[in-house]
Write an enzyme that holds these catalytic residues in place. Sequence first.
Site, mmCIF file in Angstrom:
data_model
loop_
_atom_site.group_PDB
_atom_site.id
_atom_site.type_symbol
_atom_site.label_atom_id
_atom_site.label_comp_id
_atom_site.label_asym_id
_atom_site.label_seq_id
_atom_site.Cartn_x
_atom_site.Cartn_y
_atom_site.Cartn_z
ATOM 1 C CG ASN A 278 24.926 27.600 -16.029
ATOM 2 O OD1 ASN A 278 23.774 27.559 -15.238
ATOM 3 N ND2 ASN A 278 25.938 28.258 -15.263
ATOM 4 C CG ASP A 323 22.570 30.852 -16.844
ATOM 5 O OD1 ASP A 323 22.823 29.591 -16.746
ATOM 6 O OD2 ASP A 323 21.732 31.534 -16.198
ATOM 7 C CE LYS A 350 18.481 29.269 -18.097
ATOM 8 N NZ LYS A 350 19.444 29.794 -17.155
ATOM 9 C CD1 TRP A 413 12.202 28.018 -14.229
ATOM 10 C CD2 TRP A 413 10.324 26.997 -13.926
ATOM 11 N NE1 TRP A 413 11.366 28.851 -13.697
ATOM 12 C CE2 TRP A 413 10.183 27.978 -13.478
ATOM 13 C CE3 TRP A 413 9.406 25.812 -13.954
ATOM 14 C CZ2 TRP A 413 9.025 28.569 -12.862
ATOM 15 C CZ3 TRP A 413 8.170 26.230 -13.456
ATOM 16 C CH2 TRP A 413 7.949 27.585 -12.849
ATOM 17 C CB CYS A 629 22.069 44.010 -3.466
ATOM 18 S SG CYS A 629 23.375 44.631 -2.192
ATOM 19 C CB CYS A 632 17.967 38.780 -4.233
ATOM 20 S SG CYS A 632 18.508 37.129 -4.037
ATOM 21 C CG HIS A 633 17.203 43.354 -2.646
ATOM 22 N ND1 HIS A 633 16.037 43.579 -1.876
ATOM 23 C CD2 HIS A 633 18.131 42.525 -1.651
ATOM 24 C CE1 HIS A 633 16.107 42.837 -0.635
ATOM 25 N NE2 HIS A 633 17.310 42.548 -0.620
ATOM 26 C CG MET A 672 18.708 40.983 4.305
ATOM 27 S SD MET A 672 19.627 40.972 2.967
ATOM 28 C CE MET A 672 21.095 42.069 3.501
HETATM 29 CA CA CA Z 1 21.868 28.309 -14.782
#
Ligand code: CA
Length: 704
Positions: A278, A323, A350, A413, A629, A632-633, A672
Amino acid sequence: MKRILGLTCVALVVAACGSQSGGAAHRAAAVNTARLTAADSEPGNWMSHGRTYDEQRFSPLKQITADNVSQLGLAWSYDLDTAHRGQESTPLVIDGVMYVTGAWSKVFAVDAKTGVQKWAFDPKVPGAAGPNACCDVVNRGVAAWEGKVFVGTLDGRLIAIDAETGKQVWSVATTRPGSRYTITGAPRVVDGKVLIGNGGAEMGVRGFLAAFDANTGKEVWKVYTVPGDPANGFENKAMEKAAATWKGEWWKSGGGGTVWDSMAYDPKLDIIYFGVGNGSPWIKKLRSPGGGDNLYLCSIVAVKAKTGEYVWHYQTTPGESWDYDATQHMILADLEIGGKTRSVIMQAPKNGIFYVLDRATGELLSANPFTTVNWTTGVDLKTGRPGEVAAADYGTTGIPFVAMPGPGGAHNWQPMSFSPLTKLVYFPVTDTGFPYFPGKDSKTHELAWNVGTDFNAGSLPEDPKIKAQLRAGLKGHLVAWDPVQGKEVWRAELHSPSNGGVVSTAGNLVFEGNSSGEFVAYRADTGERLWSFATQAGVLAAPISYQVDGEQYVAIEVGYGGAFGLAAGELSRETHVPSNLPRVLVFKLGAKGALPPLPATVALPFNPPADTASAATLTEGKALYHTYCSTCHGDSATWNGVLPDLRRTPLLKDRAAWEHVVLDGALTERGMVSFKAEVDSAASEKIRAYVIHRSTEDKRVEQH
Ligand code: CA
């Protein structure tokens, strides 16, 4: 010696060749052009990422069949000494030795018959590389060549490892130190050149593919996918041509177009194909104000293997904003189309459309949606262009758009498989939409994503009923696709949207792991579910099949995480099995192995301090959380079931302890890092207040 043996295999003892377990005369990973080009004549081995250069991921082995697969059992398992993060590796098996990677780019060599470790290699990726990875600290595997295996590391190195000893031979930095590139994909080797690209289009980089000498690590060629600053001149004609399709000062935000996963090679044409990702930022209006197709984003690009010189390209999603990487697995095959044999390249990227192209010329042969697609009215086969739905361009309209598919892709993927026996392509499909909200800018963060899309505005709604509806709408399935007819032949419904890659075999079987913690065998021709094994972890990786000493094995790496696994918060947690033990599991007929019982786990209680922050503070805290955050979280601090549950951390109670992690980087080695460059103490407090609020809310729900 190896060459002679290879020829013997082709001419005489094809089956026995697969059972080669690597005698003393052979160096480990003794792979060369002759063996890789004739890989189909060694069905017992899996010597490159897609098994053969055409990347079909079909195993000609047929000891394990649809009739006897019920007797498949666990032969051995290997616990990966890596974090409990996403595991996305396709193992190689060469002459009885398995080479597999894990999270944080670690490499393991294991006896393929017994599972006994030969060596382990830790490239010691600094934890600071973690936040540069959009989608978890994953790695998808190694390449092998003449006694070496090659791994690309998360922090941008390409490392050659002695396949016998596990010691480093050479290491090169393929990306500029301090830049936000990451490598998660598996290298390929063509004619002694190691090919590797990288990721980072969410962070603001300029994509490229580079080739390195397998013996020395010296760069042989490098091709960019998007133009740089025209004031500096263009590297080649292809870049000059591409620059005409961009507007504004796109190079300042990198442009994107990273080559983060797929490649294929046609030895006859001597062409390398690679998939391009993208744009950076996502929103076209921010990236290239005034429009344009923005070549070669979201394209399949064909280049000459010797030089990297441009041959042709096909752009799947011109001027995209969603994306819609075209980095997904590509398969080369010969298909009967319209009464003629066509040498094609196939991709299900995608954006939800299955493409078949002539791989010599790039001519588009067909483009059919394989799931619900609402960003386009369809693809014009004459021009190759998709009709774009005006409302989908949320950056231009300024109005949010729920696109099907979302940024996770209708197919990501996770490797596909093409069976030359059934003539079907098997791949996992994700049926989910995503609310794209236009952001105000694409300001360049040092630590967060730079995509322009507003994740805070599009975050999970608080209303539990709407959340339940969203959850119900999240689906996935395994599909068997007829690439000639352009239609689905069968599908197996799955509990979760994000599942594993696929292998098909000559035993009329398709194997796939899923997020529910099952490794499943299906009949390749009908989709009938025949066998399953509880994996004690969600599965993202693709299986392989190989043979040692006359016995066929099927292997799969298990371990959950990845883009959806981390970012989707509770939508992820509720759709994957709770345990997440990273392992390689290997099966054969008649084996009776069992995994150890699951270790007991004790969840920390919800124990937040008083939720006293003002509404204004919580609004700011939520926005900060979704900037720094959430990828990931997990969305809305709802816990993804992979990384630690922030709602339950004792750090919530203690401002100093919280800041020790968020600002001082006490947990940098785990990825982190300190966010001090962008988050000050006051902002850190607002994030803490928001997480305390979320913890309090969910404690209340739990008590009801
Ligand atoms: Ca991408």
